[in-house]
Design a protein around this motif. Structure first.
Motif, mmCIF file in Angstrom:
data_model
loop_
_atom_site.group_PDB
_atom_site.id
_atom_site.type_symbol
_atom_site.label_atom_id
_atom_site.label_comp_id
_atom_site.label_asym_id
_atom_site.label_seq_id
_atom_site.Cartn_x
_atom_site.Cartn_y
_atom_site.Cartn_z
ATOM 1 N N LYS A 3 36.103 61.492 9.390
ATOM 2 C CA LYS A 3 36.854 60.870 8.313
ATOM 3 C C LYS A 3 36.265 61.441 6.932
ATOM 4 C CE LYS A 3 38.552 56.486 9.782
ATOM 5 N NZ LYS A 3 38.308 55.067 9.685
ATOM 6 N N GLN A 4 37.113 61.807 6.079
ATOM 7 C CA GLN A 4 36.524 62.178 4.808
ATOM 8 C C GLN A 4 36.245 61.026 3.981
ATOM 9 O OE1 GLN A 4 39.079 64.995 2.901
ATOM 10 N NE2 GLN A 4 38.408 66.615 3.997
ATOM 11 N N THR A 5 35.133 61.091 3.130
ATOM 12 C CA THR A 5 34.766 59.872 2.620
ATOM 13 C C THR A 5 34.681 60.339 0.991
ATOM 14 O OG1 THR A 5 33.375 58.031 2.250
ATOM 15 C CG2 THR A 5 32.474 60.069 2.827
ATOM 16 N N HIS A 6 34.901 59.387 -0.062
ATOM 17 C CA HIS A 6 34.816 59.619 -1.379
ATOM 18 C C HIS A 6 33.571 59.206 -2.119
ATOM 19 C CE1 HIS A 6 39.489 60.235 -1.394
ATOM 20 N NE2 HIS A 6 38.974 61.135 -0.916
ATOM 21 N N GLY A 51 35.277 62.135 -5.356
ATOM 22 C CA GLY A 51 36.287 62.576 -4.388
ATOM 23 C C GLY A 51 35.506 63.006 -3.208
ATOM 24 N N PHE A 52 36.070 63.813 -2.264
ATOM 25 C CA PHE A 52 35.383 64.119 -1.040
ATOM 26 C C PHE A 52 34.338 65.439 -1.486
ATOM 27 C CE2 PHE A 52 35.334 67.727 2.296
ATOM 28 C CZ PHE A 52 34.576 66.985 3.252
ATOM 29 N N SER A 55 27.913 68.335 0.876
ATOM 30 C CA SER A 55 26.672 67.620 0.593
ATOM 31 C C SER A 55 25.810 68.412 -0.468
ATOM 32 C CB SER A 55 25.912 67.378 1.961
ATOM 33 O OG SER A 55 25.819 68.621 2.825
ATOM 34 N N GLN A 170 29.717 55.316 -2.113
ATOM 35 C CA GLN A 170 30.633 56.116 -1.020
ATOM 36 C C GLN A 170 31.558 55.142 -0.601
ATOM 37 O OE1 GLN A 170 28.118 57.222 2.537
ATOM 38 N NE2 GLN A 170 30.007 58.459 3.340
ATOM 39 N N HIS A 172 34.375 53.505 2.243
ATOM 40 C CA HIS A 172 34.873 53.310 3.221
ATOM 41 C C HIS A 172 35.951 52.217 3.366
ATOM 42 C CE1 HIS A 172 30.841 54.717 4.653
ATOM 43 N NE2 HIS A 172 29.983 53.970 3.843
#
Length: 191
Positions: A3-6, A51-52, A55, A170, A172
């Motif tokens: 899953k992409q997280t922001h 946003g996404f 790292s 972050q 979720h």
């Protein structure tokens, strides 16, 4: 598939301020039907929405913020009124507003610049500090601007607080509360 997280940087609110806002929201809910009310642990003032992110780019932003924020000094702010974003008769965001603070504007500019220098493309609209309280108007009748006077009608007192930390959060979406503190940055001189 992962899953992409922001991620986003925000001014962290003290626990006591979140609790007072929670109590205010309990009273506001009686007058203002919105679909989703924000969990009190998620209250914050967004400074830069990333946003996404890869790292390495996130690490660069963290390093830049770490260099620019310490020693700025705590922020003395006051939450004193309500506002909306979106259509006037069917707002998508209901928020608490803060009194104008040049210091908050400067901190935001430092964080924003630190993220730009890390290679992020950020929102270009003017910064409007606010605390989102609820989303999506659900009233049977259209929203009326006068409804924002409920703050005064309920005799809700302004909430003064001291902001001492910037947080990298972050998101979720499948959890409540949905924002996780990834890293904290002190505005106060720690030496």
């Amino acid at each position: 598939m992962e899953k992409q997280t922001h991620f986003f940087f925000a001014l962290k609110l003290p626990a006591s301020t979140k609790q007072l806002l929670k109590e205010h929201c309990a009273r506001l809910k009686e007058s203002l039907p919105f679909q989703r009310w924000v969990h009190h642990e998620d209250f914050h003032i967004t400074l830069a929405f990333l946003g996404f992110v890869p790292s390495n780019q996130l690490e660069a932003a963290i390093n830049n913020v770490e260099e620019t924020i310490p020693g700025f000094g705590s922020l003395h702010l006051k939450i004193n009124r309500l506002g909306i974003f979106g259509k006037p008769d069917s707002p998508r965001i209901f928020f608490a507003d803060t009194e104008v603070s040049n210091e908050l504007q400067l901190v935001r500019q430092r964080v924003y610049t630190a993220c730009i220098e890390a290679g992020f493309t950020l929102e270009t609209r003017p910064f409007r500090p606010h605390l989102t309280l609820a989303r999506k108007w659900a009233g049977e009748k259209p929203f009326q601007r006068e409804m924002l006077d409920v703050w005064n009608k309920l005799q809700l007192k302004p909430i003064a607080f001291k902001g001492t930390e910037i947080a990298l959060y972050q998101t979720h979406l499948d959890k409540t509360p949905k924002y996780e503190e990834v890293k904290l940055f002190s505005l106060e001189n720690t030496q």
